[in-house]
Design a protein around this motif. Structure first.
Motif, PDB file in Angstrom:
ATOM      1  N   ALA A 377      28.420   7.261 -46.432  1.00  0.00           N
ATOM      2  CA  ALA A 377      29.727   8.522 -45.648  1.00  0.00           C
ATOM      3  C   ALA A 377      28.654   8.537 -44.305  1.00  0.00           C
ATOM      4  O   ALA A 377      29.171   9.067 -43.417  1.00  0.00           O
ATOM      5  CB  ALA A 377      29.700   9.378 -46.846  1.00  0.00           C
ATOM      6  N   MET A 378      27.303   8.993 -44.840  1.00  0.00           N
ATOM      7  CA  MET A 378      26.754  10.001 -43.260  1.00  0.00           C
ATOM      8  C   MET A 378      26.688   8.722 -42.246  1.00  0.00           C
ATOM      9  O   MET A 378      26.859   9.534 -41.195  1.00  0.00           O
ATOM     10  CB  MET A 378      25.428   9.924 -43.833  1.00  0.00           C
ATOM     11  N   CYS A 379      26.242   7.404 -42.298  1.00  0.00           N
ATOM     12  CA  CYS A 379      26.035   6.632 -41.666  1.00  0.00           C
ATOM     13  C   CYS A 379      27.524   6.443 -40.506  1.00  0.00           C
ATOM     14  O   CYS A 379      27.662   6.736 -39.614  1.00  0.00           O
ATOM     15  CB  CYS A 379      25.433   5.433 -42.485  1.00  0.00           C
ATOM     16  N   ILE A 380      28.768   6.008 -41.198  1.00  0.00           N
ATOM     17  CA  ILE A 380      29.462   6.157 -40.837  1.00  0.00           C
ATOM     18  C   ILE A 380      29.796   7.401 -40.088  1.00  0.00           C
ATOM     19  O   ILE A 380      30.718   7.028 -38.886  1.00  0.00           O
ATOM     20  CB  ILE A 380      30.732   6.068 -41.795  1.00  0.00           C
ATOM     21  N   ARG A 381      29.872   8.709 -40.568  1.00  0.00           N
ATOM     22  CA  ARG A 381      30.724   9.577 -39.441  1.00  0.00           C
ATOM     23  C   ARG A 381      29.650   9.553 -38.205  1.00  0.00           C
ATOM     24  O   ARG A 381      30.318  10.154 -37.588  1.00  0.00           O
ATOM     25  CB  ARG A 381      29.975  10.432 -40.827  1.00  0.00           C
ATOM     26  N   LEU A 382      27.992   9.414 -38.650  1.00  0.00           N
ATOM     27  CA  LEU A 382      27.287   9.974 -37.148  1.00  0.00           C
ATOM     28  C   LEU A 382      27.491   8.861 -36.439  1.00  0.00           C
ATOM     29  O   LEU A 382      27.479   8.585 -35.063  1.00  0.00           O
ATOM     30  CB  LEU A 382      25.991   9.552 -37.898  1.00  0.00           C
ATOM     31  N   GLU A 383      28.460   7.408 -36.678  1.00  0.00           N
ATOM     32  CA  GLU A 383      28.651   6.338 -35.364  1.00  0.00           C
ATOM     33  C   GLU A 383      29.453   7.007 -35.103  1.00  0.00           C
ATOM     34  O   GLU A 383      30.173   6.584 -33.946  1.00  0.00           O
ATOM     35  CB  GLU A 383      28.652   5.169 -36.623  1.00  0.00           C
ATOM     36  N   GLY A 384      30.643   7.205 -35.834  1.00  0.00           N
ATOM     37  CA  GLY A 384      31.360   8.386 -35.316  1.00  0.00           C
ATOM     38  C   GLY A 384      32.677   7.248 -34.857  1.00  0.00           C
ATOM     39  O   GLY A 384      33.661   8.000 -33.828  1.00  0.00           O
ATOM     40  N   GLU A 385      32.966   6.063 -35.623  1.00  0.00           N
ATOM     41  CA  GLU A 385      34.111   5.006 -34.451  1.00  0.00           C
ATOM     42  C   GLU A 385      35.792   5.320 -34.942  1.00  0.00           C
ATOM     43  O   GLU A 385      36.254   5.860 -36.460  1.00  0.00           O
ATOM     44  CB  GLU A 385      33.674   3.506 -35.189  1.00  0.00           C
ATOM     45  N   PRO A 386      36.597   5.440 -34.394  1.00  0.00           N
ATOM     46  CA  PRO A 386      37.378   6.059 -34.705  1.00  0.00           C
ATOM     47  C   PRO A 386      38.523   5.032 -35.547  1.00  0.00           C
ATOM     48  O   PRO A 386      38.387   3.568 -35.594  1.00  0.00           O
ATOM     49  CB  PRO A 386      38.136   6.117 -33.153  1.00  0.00           C
ATOM     50  N   GLY A 387      38.952   5.324 -36.682  1.00  0.00           N
ATOM     51  CA  GLY A 387      39.569   4.555 -37.556  1.00  0.00           C
ATOM     52  C   GLY A 387      38.679   4.779 -39.048  1.00  0.00           C
ATOM     53  O   GLY A 387      39.313   3.936 -39.547  1.00  0.00           O
ATOM     54  N   SER A 388      37.545   5.410 -39.128  1.00  0.00           N
ATOM     55  CA  SER A 388      36.966   4.797 -40.109  1.00  0.00           C
ATOM     56  C   SER A 388      36.634   6.295 -40.468  1.00  0.00           C
ATOM     57  O   SER A 388      35.700   5.998 -41.424  1.00  0.00           O
ATOM     58  CB  SER A 388      35.215   4.098 -39.158  1.00  0.00           C
ATOM     59  N   GLU A 389      37.790   7.362 -40.460  1.00  0.00           N
ATOM     60  CA  GLU A 389      36.950   8.229 -40.955  1.00  0.00           C
ATOM     61  C   GLU A 389      37.226   8.176 -42.841  1.00  0.00           C
ATOM     62  O   GLU A 389      36.445   8.691 -43.487  1.00  0.00           O
ATOM     63  CB  GLU A 389      38.024   9.590 -40.625  1.00  0.00           C
ATOM     64  N   GLN A 391      37.513   5.764 -44.528  1.00  0.00           N
ATOM     65  CA  GLN A 391      36.191   4.617 -44.952  1.00  0.00           C
ATOM     66  C   GLN A 391      35.297   5.823 -45.568  1.00  0.00           C
ATOM     67  O   GLN A 391      34.315   5.555 -46.628  1.00  0.00           O
ATOM     68  CB  GLN A 391      35.264   4.182 -44.714  1.00  0.00           C
ATOM     69  N   ALA A 392      34.476   6.574 -44.742  1.00  0.00           N
ATOM     70  CA  ALA A 392      33.754   7.830 -44.427  1.00  0.00           C
ATOM     71  C   ALA A 392      34.001   8.082 -46.081  1.00  0.00           C
ATOM     72  O   ALA A 392      33.374   9.037 -47.053  1.00  0.00           O
ATOM     73  CB  ALA A 392      33.436   8.909 -43.799  1.00  0.00           C
ATOM     74  N   LEU A 393      34.794   9.142 -45.963  1.00  0.00           N
ATOM     75  CA  LEU A 393      35.964   9.838 -46.808  1.00  0.00           C
ATOM     76  C   LEU A 393      36.014   9.567 -48.280  1.00  0.00           C
ATOM     77  O   LEU A 393      35.447  10.036 -49.121  1.00  0.00           O
ATOM     78  CB  LEU A 393      37.449  10.070 -46.930  1.00  0.00           C
ATOM     79  N   ILE A 416      32.819  14.932 -42.845  1.00  0.00           N
ATOM     80  CA  ILE A 416      33.337  14.312 -42.480  1.00  0.00           C
ATOM     81  C   ILE A 416      35.448  15.111 -43.070  1.00  0.00           C
ATOM     82  O   ILE A 416      36.434  14.389 -41.632  1.00  0.00           O
ATOM     83  CB  ILE A 416      33.789  13.366 -43.832  1.00  0.00           C
ATOM     84  N   MET A 417      35.929  15.867 -43.386  1.00  0.00           N
ATOM     85  CA  MET A 417      36.876  16.569 -43.403  1.00  0.00           C
ATOM     86  C   MET A 417      36.886  17.109 -41.903  1.00  0.00           C
ATOM     87  O   MET A 417      38.708  17.081 -41.358  1.00  0.00           O
ATOM     88  CB  MET A 417      37.008  17.627 -43.696  1.00  0.00           C
ATOM     89  N   ALA A 418      36.055  17.850 -41.642  1.00  0.00           N
ATOM     90  CA  ALA A 418      36.501  18.361 -40.086  1.00  0.00           C
ATOM     91  C   ALA A 418      36.749  16.889 -38.690  1.00  0.00           C
ATOM     92  O   ALA A 418      37.066  17.408 -38.464  1.00  0.00           O
ATOM     93  CB  ALA A 418      34.980  19.040 -39.897  1.00  0.00           C
ATOM     94  N   TRP A 419      35.604  16.152 -39.113  1.00  0.00           N
ATOM     95  CA  TRP A 419      35.734  15.273 -38.318  1.00  0.00           C
ATOM     96  C   TRP A 419      36.843  14.717 -38.271  1.00  0.00           C
ATOM     97  O   TRP A 419      37.856  14.066 -37.668  1.00  0.00           O
ATOM     98  CB  TRP A 419      34.627  13.896 -38.887  1.00  0.00           C
ATOM     99  N   ILE A 420      37.774  14.343 -39.164  1.00  0.00           N
ATOM    100  CA  ILE A 420      39.609  13.969 -40.105  1.00  0.00           C
ATOM    101  C   ILE A 420      40.471  14.526 -38.870  1.00  0.00           C
ATOM    102  O   ILE A 420      41.094  14.473 -38.525  1.00  0.00           O
ATOM    103  CB  ILE A 420      39.191  13.800 -41.032  1.00  0.00           C
ATOM    104  N   GLN A 421      40.042  16.459 -39.299  1.00  0.00           N
ATOM    105  CA  GLN A 421      40.579  17.398 -38.450  1.00  0.00           C
ATOM    106  C   GLN A 421      40.388  17.279 -36.921  1.00  0.00           C
ATOM    107  O   GLN A 421      41.542  17.007 -35.883  1.00  0.00           O
ATOM    108  CB  GLN A 421      40.872  18.351 -39.067  1.00  0.00           C
ATOM    109  N   ARG A 422      39.287  17.187 -36.615  1.00  0.00           N
ATOM    110  CA  ARG A 422      39.187  16.741 -35.034  1.00  0.00           C
ATOM    111  C   ARG A 422      40.176  15.850 -34.134  1.00  0.00           C
ATOM    112  O   ARG A 422      40.709  15.989 -33.057  1.00  0.00           O
ATOM    113  CB  ARG A 422      37.385  17.116 -34.485  1.00  0.00           C
ATOM    114  N   GLY A 423      40.193  14.646 -34.890  1.00  0.00           N
ATOM    115  CA  GLY A 423      40.886  13.424 -35.001  1.00  0.00           C
ATOM    116  C   GLY A 423      42.520  13.813 -34.894  1.00  0.00           C
ATOM    117  O   GLY A 423      42.794  12.634 -34.344  1.00  0.00           O
ATOM    118  N   SER A 424      43.080  14.225 -36.050  1.00  0.00           N
ATOM    119  CA  SER A 424      44.515  14.228 -36.547  1.00  0.00           C
ATOM    120  C   SER A 424      44.881  15.552 -34.647  1.00  0.00           C
ATOM    121  O   SER A 424      44.154  16.119 -34.462  1.00  0.00           O
ATOM    122  CB  SER A 424      44.213  15.234 -37.692  1.00  0.00           C
TER     123      SER A 424
END
Length: 424
Positions: A377-389, A391-393, A416-424
């Motif tokens: 989960a941490m690796c996916i979040r740090l990579e920050g690829e759009p659309g992978s939120e 998967q990290a969750l 991860i939730m903050a990342w999802i909110q930033r992208g929404s």
């Protein structure tokens, strides 16, 4: 008596030992071997390490007598080795990854040159199956190279890495070693006496020493040419021996490597600790893919495979932890991310049924499964690829199922939730 400036220098009037020194200076001065501790950039792995330095072959074109003298010194000092391989073997990748110095990879130049003391040809018993990617096609292209005998140990260590890149490499590759091809390639009318003396049994052993001391587990070996029959048979038998045969020693070595990496980690020498773990993980991959593995599994006690599987899984988790930490630095995020993802995927793959042996499945503790999911989960979040939120969750929620209420996992879920909110 003073010499006139127009008087030509009479090179052949020099004593033989002086002429030989000149030949060695002009024809036998190559770069020092590369330092194996020097960090390698990814782009350098796409090219051969050059062995060239200040080589000047003009003296070979002066006259026949000088040519014969210089040629003899050049061949006997440099001891060139011709290396060829067929399509489908990753020889290019193996040699580039260990920085094996190459005199030339120009096929036409190698084919024209007849002064190699050894010729090594690598063939493949299994039919070639081309990979769909351009990269894998490139590294599997046929090779025709010239290297120095001084670098045969690097070449052998590179070939020993084959099982880490190609499944059952050591079982399928065929190695043909030809001793003294220069004797077969002498120009008509040339006296072969000096070269015949050079290929004494003593020198044959010296030339073959790196091959017989490093190569192991290759079951299709042929040693031929100008070589003592008994020596050829001995070399073949040595190379065919299994590289790994003692299960308890294997477990002890990798347990020691795991602890050594952990000690370095505690000393905050994270990079060195990670290198120790990476080397251990690659070596375990090589053992499992080698021709030694079936005999190890067959003759070891029932604890061997479970203990090795557990060591491998934890070592891969440790590598991922270091690389995810490095991902916090934007300058390292890309390469560290690739390595972290590879470590996590390798750890996950090792949990599959029958991965280690038929009928066996490694089952880590729930704590270690939680770490696997958390680090994914941490690796996916740090990579920050759009659309992978999402998967990290999913990974972090699975980690919480294994370790409910764990503070670190809960904090990562918030990230991860903050990342999802930033992208929404």
């Amino acid at each position: 008596m003073t010499s006139s400036p127009n008087t030509p220098f009479r090179f052949r009037d020099l004593p033989p030992e002086i002429r030989n020194k000149v030949y060695r200076t002009l024809l036998c001065t190559f770069k020092p071997r590369p330092d194996p501790e020097t960090p390698k950039k990814i782009e350098t792995l796409l090219h051969y390490e050059s062995a060239h330095d200040e080589i000047d072959t003009a003296i070979l074109r002066t006259n026949k007598t000088t040519y014969r003298e210089a040629y003899d010194v050049m061949i006997k000092t440099n001891r060139f080795v011709k290396v060829t391989s067929v399509r489908g073997l990753p020889v290019r990748l193996l040699l580039q990854s260990l920085w094996c110095p190459v005199v030339t990879s120009d096929k036409s130049a190698v084919e024209r040159f007849r002064g190699h003391v050894l010729a090594i040809h690598l063939d493949c018993a299994a039919p070639y199956r081309p990979s769909p990617t351009n990269y894998h096609r490139m590294i599997s292209e046929p090779c025709t190279l010239l290297i120095l005998c001084r670098d045969l140990d690097i070449f052998c260590n590179a070939i020993m890495d084959g099982d880490a890149h190609v499944r059952s490499f050591s079982e399928t590759v065929r190695i043909n070693i030809n001793v003294g091809p220069v004797l077969d390639n002498l120009v008509s009318g040339r006296d072969p006496t000096s070269f015949e003396e050079f290929f004494s049994t003593t020198n044959q052993k010296k030339l073959l020493a790196p091959l017989r001391s490093i190569l192991r587990g290759f079951k299709s070996i042929k040693v031929q040419g100008h070589v003592d029959h008994d020596l050829a048979r001995t070399v073949q038998m040595e190379i065919e021996q299994d590289q790994w045969s003692d299960p308890q020693q294997i477990l002890a070595d990798f347990a020691s490597a795991k602890e050594k990496g952990y000690t370095l980690f505690q000393q905050r020498k994270f990079g060195y600790g990670c290198l120790v773990w990476q080397d251990a993980a690659v070596d375990i991959d090589k053992i499992r893919a080698s021709s030694s593995w079936p005999n190890l599994v067959k003759h070891a006690n029932e604890n061997f495979v479970p203990q090795l599987a557990a060591l491998y899984f934890l070592i891969r988790l440790n590598i991922a932890h270091i690389k995810i930490t490095e991902m916090q630095d934007l300058r390292q995020r890309y390469t560290a991310g690739i390595m972290a993802e590879d470590a996590l995927k390798s750890a996950t793959q090792s949990l599959q049924q029958d991965y280690w042996k038929e009928g066996f499945k490694h089952r880590p503790s729930v704590q270690h499964l939680a770490k696997l999911r958390y680090r994914f989960a941490m690796c996916i979040r740090l990579e920050g690829e759009p659309g992978s939120e999402d998967q990290a969750l999913r990974h972090i929620e699975k980690a919480l199922q294994f370790q409910p209420g764990d503070p670190a996992i809960l904090k990562e879920k918030d990230n991860i939730m903050a990342w999802i909110q930033r992208g929404s």
